[in-house]
Design a protein around this motif. Structure first.
Motif, short mmCIF file in Angstrom:
data_model
loop_
_atom_site.label_atom_id
_atom_site.label_comp_id
_atom_site.label_asym_id
_atom_site.label_seq_id
_atom_site.Cartn_x
_atom_site.Cartn_y
_atom_site.Cartn_z
N GLN A 74 62.79 21.24 16.73
CA GLN A 74 62.82 22.67 16.44
C GLN A 74 61.41 23.22 16.28
OE1 GLN A 74 65.08 23.63 12.94
NE2 GLN A 74 64.80 25.84 13.17
N SER A 95 62.38 18.59 12.63
CA SER A 95 61.50 19.74 12.40
C SER A 95 60.17 19.50 13.08
CB SER A 95 61.29 19.94 10.90
OG SER A 95 60.20 20.79 10.66
N ASN A 139 60.99 26.85 16.80
CA ASN A 139 61.29 28.26 17.06
C ASN A 139 61.16 29.12 15.81
OD1 ASN A 139 63.58 27.21 15.77
ND2 ASN A 139 64.97 28.61 16.82
N GLN A 159 61.74 25.02 8.28
CA GLN A 159 62.53 25.18 9.50
C GLN A 159 63.95 24.71 9.22
OE1 GLN A 159 59.92 22.95 12.21
NE2 GLN A 159 59.32 24.88 13.14
N GLY A 170 61.46 26.20 21.71
CA GLY A 170 60.47 27.17 21.26
C GLY A 170 59.50 27.47 22.39
N TYR A 182 69.48 27.63 11.29
CA TYR A 182 68.87 28.74 12.01
C TYR A 182 68.79 28.43 13.50
CZ TYR A 182 65.37 32.28 13.28
OH TYR A 182 64.71 33.32 13.88
N LEU A 183 68.41 27.20 13.83
CA LEU A 183 68.34 26.79 15.23
C LEU A 183 69.71 26.83 15.87
CD1 LEU A 183 66.92 25.47 17.69
CD2 LEU A 183 67.38 23.25 16.61
N VAL A 196 68.41 16.80 14.99
CA VAL A 196 67.40 17.85 14.99
C VAL A 196 66.23 17.42 14.11
CG1 VAL A 196 66.88 20.24 14.43
CG2 VAL A 196 69.11 19.65 15.40
N SER A 225 70.85 30.31 16.56
CA SER A 225 70.11 30.87 17.69
C SER A 225 70.69 30.37 19.01
CB SER A 225 68.63 30.50 17.59
OG SER A 225 67.91 30.96 18.71
#
Length: 495
Positions: free
Chosen positions: A356, A206, A358, A182, A236, A186-187, A204, A190
């Motif tokens: 995270q 994981s 997602n 993760q 998510g 990327y988070l 953040v 998004s």
């Protein structure tokens, strides 16, 4: 043009011996194709394991402290083929198998599933290493991949205690499933696409890592970050996100944490076996988009199941997990009233802890093209942009034949012949899929390709002299003794 005549060649290399990689090998065994695959040169590498026997076959599956999103019988079905019966006869009466059988129609804990897959994989790998032409290298990492035409040039390295100099091998067929990770980037990307951002004090975490932590460690990690107030925000809306709510509520119940916020982009979808079951539960669904036309199941691919389903139903109905006295605030950030985004923005601004959940991205080696320029794979929602064989596309849309990815972080698109709901636009993952349709497409394509003449380089004999010469040229030293040791000592005692 580069000369590859001095590089050891294999018909197929399987990199990663987790559920996806083993699914491919199980399929080859069930279909009677393993001896032929081995005869053409089969190399299996995995960064885990030890020379004396290691935990191969389950990846990190057995580390999670949550239940599966499938019943036990789904995992038993991976071992049920008549062609496998003689290989798995030693498991009869084994507690790992009997434990799953005892809960065949309920969802087992993932650590129990992992233990069974490791035991079954050990038996299969033990057989594979008896085949002429097959090799298993444990403690071996795939560090770099160069694509030349439709071939794969691999750079490998070995764990301490073995020769540390890189090895280069070549194959027209690389089954590459090293797991998923993760990425915070990327988070952030998004969230940015939704005009959302994290606070300056946010950290953040994981969800994948937290779902493997004991409760005590989870509390000691998270509670200190809430000393100055603020909230925990989970991002998510799938199985892992609701499993995370369950784990957090249990670990943090009776602490100063009284509410968890969940941000989800799409509506929360629940799984039901049929329309009658959904209606009895008071669940509203779209008969055109939410129903699988083949099975009649509701949200067959994208719905919450089993323990996650129970958590989702309770949260949707009450906004609370009563057993843990934990409130759960749901905020949907997808298309809808702008008020939703304002609420989400305010929640993130007050969240020193962001978890995270997602999705995953595939773990990949350093990848380059024939000119040694970086090679990036194209992504779609939920995984990689690939065909039914698992062949990915690059950023220019070119299909990379001879490279097969279908595991965690990669996935495959829904196969209409197998069924799914129209509303699902993600990628398909799962142990059952890895052991059946996902890897079967790759296996069939590989068997066809290994039967073709190699137009770039004829298959080189992999005798000790040939291997020694190849790696002397590649590394400037004589590795024959190290490779001879590898072929003898890297095969585990059990596997």
């Amino acid at each position: 043009m580069q000369d590859f005549s001095n590089i050891t060649t294999y018909g197929c290399v399987v990199a990663g011996v987790g559920p996806a990689g083993m699914g491919f090998l199980f399929n080859a065994l069930k279909n009677g194709q393993l001896p032929e695959l081995a005869q053409r040169g089969l190399l299996i590498v995995d960064a885990g394991g030890t020379p004396a026997g290691g935990r191969l076959g389950a990846g990190r599956l057995g580390e999670y402290r949550i239940t599966a999103n499938s019943v036990g019988d789904v995992f038993l079905d991976c071992l049920r083929d008549p062609a496998l019966a003689e290989f798995f006869a030693p498991l009869e009466g084994d507690s790992r198998l009997e434990g799953i059988r005892a809960q065949a129609f309920s969802a087992p804990a993932l650590d129990e599933v992992g233990a069974l897959l490791e035991a079954a994989s050990a038996l299969v790998l033990d057989y594979i290493t008896t085949l002429s032409g097959a090799e298993l290298w444990c403690g071996t990492s795939l560090d770099a991949l160069q694509r030349v035409d439709d071939c794969n040039i691999l750079t490998l390295s070995h764990m301490p205690g073995h020769d540390s100099r890189p090895l280069r091998v070549r194959t027209r067929n690389l089954v590459l499933n090293l797991g998923g990770h993760q990425s915070p980037e990327y988070l952030m990307d998004s969230l940015s696409r939704q005009s959302l951002s994290l606070s300056s004090r946010a950290r953040v975490y994981s969800g994948d890592e937290l779902l493997r932590m004991p409760e005590g460690l989870l509390r000691s990690l998270l509670l200190p970050r809430l000393r100055r107030g603020g909230r925990i925000c989970v991002i998510g809306g799938s199985h892992s996100a609701f499993s995370m709510l369950d784990v957090l509520a249990t670990a943090l119940g009776n602490t100063r944490v009284t509410e968890i916020t969940l941000l989800h982009r799409s509506p929360i979808r629940l799984f039901f076996e049929n329309a009658e079951e959904a209606q009895a539960a008071g669940y509203t669904f779209d008969p055109e988009r939410d129903v699988c036309p083949i099975s009649g199941r509701i949200n067959r691919s994208g719905g919450l199941r089993y323990r996650a389903l129970a958590i989702g139903q309770e949260v949707l109905a009450t906004g609370r997990l009563e057993d843990c006295a934990m409130n759960v605030r749901l905020i949907q950030t997808g298309p809808g009233p702008t008020q939703r985004l304002l609420e989400a923005s305010e929640a993130l601004a007050d969240s020193p802890i962001v978890i995270q959940c997602n999705g995953y991205q595939p773990i990949l080696p350093r990848m380059t093209d024939a000119e040694h320029q970086p090679l990036t794979l194209s992504e779609v929602k939920g995984g990689l942009d690939s065909d039914a064989n698992g062949n990915p596309r690059d950023l220019h849309g070119r299909l990379l034949t001879g490279l097969y990815l279908f595991g965690l972080g990669a996935g495959l698109a829904v196969d209409p012949t197998l069924g799914s709901e129209a509303a699902f636009d993600g990628r398909i993952y799962g142990v059952w899929q890895f052991h059946h349709h996902a890897s079967l497409h790759a296996l069939n394509a590989i068997m066809e390709r290994t039967a073709e003449p190699d137009t770039v380089l004829a298959m080189q004999p992999r005798s000790e002299d040939a291997v020694s010469k190849a790696d002397e040229d590649a590394t400037g030293g004589d590795l024959s003794s190290a490779l001879s040791a590898l072929s003898g000592t890297l095969r585990p005692a059990m596997i």
